[in-house]
Design an enzyme around this catalytic site. Structure first.
Site, PDB file in Angstrom:
ATOM      1  N   GLU A   1       0.861  -1.175   0.000  1.00 39.51           N
ATOM      2  CA  GLU A   1       0.000   0.000   0.000  1.00 39.51           C
ATOM      3  C   GLU A   1       0.895   1.222   0.000  1.00 39.51           C
ATOM      4  O   GLU A   1       2.022   1.179   0.496  1.00 39.51           O
ATOM      5  CB  GLU A   1      -0.986   0.015   1.167  1.00 39.51           C
ATOM      6  CG  GLU A   1      -0.392   0.315   2.513  1.00 39.51           C
ATOM      7  CD  GLU A   1      -0.123  -0.941   3.333  1.00 39.51           C
ATOM      8  OE1 GLU A   1       0.716  -0.837   4.240  1.00 39.51           O
ATOM      9  OE2 GLU A   1      -0.708  -1.992   3.084  1.00 39.51           O
TER      10      GLU A   1
ATOM     11  N   TYR B   1       5.759   1.611  -9.140  1.00 39.88           N
ATOM     12  CA  TYR B   1       5.064   0.331  -8.992  1.00 39.88           C
ATOM     13  C   TYR B   1       4.317  -0.042 -10.269  1.00 39.88           C
ATOM     14  O   TYR B   1       4.343  -1.194 -10.700  1.00 39.88           O
ATOM     15  CB  TYR B   1       4.104   0.369  -7.805  1.00 39.88           C
ATOM     16  CG  TYR B   1       4.790   0.685  -6.494  1.00 39.88           C
ATOM     17  CD1 TYR B   1       6.030   0.146  -6.174  1.00 39.88           C
ATOM     18  CD2 TYR B   1       4.201   1.544  -5.573  1.00 39.88           C
ATOM     19  CE1 TYR B   1       6.665   0.442  -4.981  1.00 39.88           C
ATOM     20  CE2 TYR B   1       4.825   1.847  -4.376  1.00 39.88           C
ATOM     21  CZ  TYR B   1       6.050   1.297  -4.089  1.00 39.88           C
ATOM     22  OH  TYR B   1       6.675   1.596  -2.906  1.00 39.88           O
TER      23      TYR B   1
END
Length: 175
Positions: free
Chosen positions: A128, A140
């Site tokens: 997260e 990411y």
């Protein structure tokens, strides 16, 4: 800081002596997960641990260039912490010194985690990240992670949503 020569950096397993340097880098990063010294020390205790841990640091090889500003280690440029539980890896923290960002060090650390996940026959890597951390989210996404959800007001100081990402490992980690 001048650009980092990636051929002069080394990714290695962290050791307990790295903790002060890791804490220094983490404290200088507003987007990093902030841990206590005791939490870092627990990373290196093996007895009775339910999860396998991966704790990596990236540092400059001797003669590799100037130190990262704001780091008490003359050579520590970043670190990554992840844990392996039930066939998946969770990226818990990744930090690169402010003056060494956008040089590929975060990518190298992330690739090292994906390689470990692949070697352990894991199904996926998840994490997260603060919604406002656009640089990390871009990293990411470029690495093949896909947004899977949101946790409302997950972070404090300031209050902010967490964006959840997951990378399924269906083949070699490089896409």
């Amino acid at each position: 800081m001048s650009p980092v020569n990636l051929s002069l950096v080394n990714i290695r397993a962290a050791i307990p002596a790295d903790i002060p340097f890791m804490m220094d880098l983490e404290r200088a990063s507003s987007t990093a997960a902030h841990w206590t010294e005791q939490q870092y020390r627990l990373l290196f205790q093996k007895a009775g641990e339910a999860a396998e841990r991966l704790v990596l640091v990236v540092d400059m090889l001797p003669g590799g260039g100037p130190a990262a500003e704001g780091s008490i280690s003359p050579s520590l440029l970043g670190f990554l912490i992840a844990r392996h539980v039930a066939g998946e890896w969770e990226l818990e923290n990744i930090v690169v010194a402010f003056t060494a960002r956008r040089e590929g060090l975060g990518k190298q650390l992330l690739e090292a985690l994906l390689a470990r996940a692949w070697k352990t026959n894991s199904e996926a890597v998840f994490l997260e990240v603060r919604e406002s951390n656009t640089a990390a989210r871009s990293l990411y996404q470029r690495a093949g992670f896909r947004q899977t959800g949101r946790r409302k007001s997950y972070y404090a100081e300031p209050a902010e949503d967490a964006i959840l990402y997951r990378r399924v490992l269906s083949g070699p980690f490089s896409q």
